[in-house]
Design an enzyme around this catalytic site. Sequence first.
Site, mmCIF file in Angstrom:
data_model
loop_
_atom_site.group_PDB
_atom_site.id
_atom_site.type_symbol
_atom_site.label_atom_id
_atom_site.label_comp_id
_atom_site.label_asym_id
_atom_site.label_seq_id
_atom_site.Cartn_x
_atom_site.Cartn_y
_atom_site.Cartn_z
ATOM 1 N N HIS A 127 -38.254 -26.024 -88.810
ATOM 2 C CA HIS A 127 -39.516 -25.696 -88.145
ATOM 3 C C HIS A 127 -39.838 -26.710 -87.058
ATOM 4 C CE1 HIS A 127 -43.885 -24.752 -87.848
ATOM 5 N NE2 HIS A 127 -44.004 -26.060 -87.737
ATOM 6 N N GLU A 128 -39.723 -27.996 -87.367
ATOM 7 C CA GLU A 128 -40.058 -29.036 -86.387
ATOM 8 C C GLU A 128 -39.097 -29.012 -85.200
ATOM 9 O OE1 GLU A 128 -42.812 -30.495 -86.547
ATOM 10 O OE2 GLU A 128 -43.323 -29.890 -88.592
ATOM 11 N N HIS A 131 -40.011 -26.343 -82.745
ATOM 12 C CA HIS A 131 -41.006 -26.696 -81.725
ATOM 13 C C HIS A 131 -40.316 -27.242 -80.475
ATOM 14 C CE1 HIS A 131 -44.747 -26.000 -83.776
ATOM 15 N NE2 HIS A 131 -44.481 -26.825 -84.776
ATOM 16 N N GLU A 190 -47.020 -22.498 -84.057
ATOM 17 C CA GLU A 190 -46.610 -22.716 -85.441
ATOM 18 C C GLU A 190 -45.848 -21.512 -85.983
ATOM 19 O OE1 GLU A 190 -46.838 -25.539 -87.222
ATOM 20 O OE2 GLU A 190 -47.596 -26.425 -85.369
#
Length: 265
Positions: A127-128, A131, A190
């Site tokens: 997920h990070e 980004h 997100e």
Amino acid sequence: MSTWIKTLAAVSVAALLGGCATSPTGRNQVLLYSSDQLAQMGDQAFSSMKEELKVSNQRVENAYVECVADAITPYVPKEVYDGQWEVVVFDDEQVNAFALPGGKIGVYTGLLNVAKNQDQLAAVIGHEVGHVIAQHGNERMSQGTLINMGSQAVGQVLAANEVPQTGPIMAAIGLGMQVGVQLPFSRAHESEADVIGLQLMAKSGFDPRQSVDLWQNMEAASDGERPMEMLSTHPAPQTRISNLQANMEPALADYQATSNRPKCK
């Protein structure tokens, strides 16, 4: 607020959000900063964090986090970052992690109490990194720059026309932009990072179904202490779970198609 002021504010916001790039999921984006600028900012921020926060000296947990990250980063597009990622574990109770442009990943030890296995940790790291792939940092900074410019322009028009109660009007416009533009964009980032992260972890050989378990753990760890979703930069855990489940089928196909099965302990 008069109709012409509402119209001016709406036109300003619409102009600011016109896209000049496209995200991995097809959203229009405004990106004002170069990749080199973002990488330099990421490197500076990471260096500062390593000076200000305690870096973990636990060899086993460092190796565990690096193992998960090292399984994921080869699947980052080369145009995003083509080099060795630096992975640092910070000795801090925060249940969090982050990735920065320029190949930087930070994981707080508190996360390891909530991400119960390698697959759940991979969901967070994916997920990070998502980004970074989607250039969300660039987009947020660009959006902030443009909104500030737009707010200043509206303020100048109000002052030039001697509109009464200019201060309250500008405050209302600022709140409207925060709730109506900035927060939804943060939630969109997100959700987009969740989808990209799901793809990354699956291609890397981590079970994407564990991403749902992770967010169930996150919700339990929060003890229900969350702001209402409309006023939060992050979607509610149940919203994230629904989004992950909606994108699970292609992720499972990627997971089953790869022979990778990392063994990070």
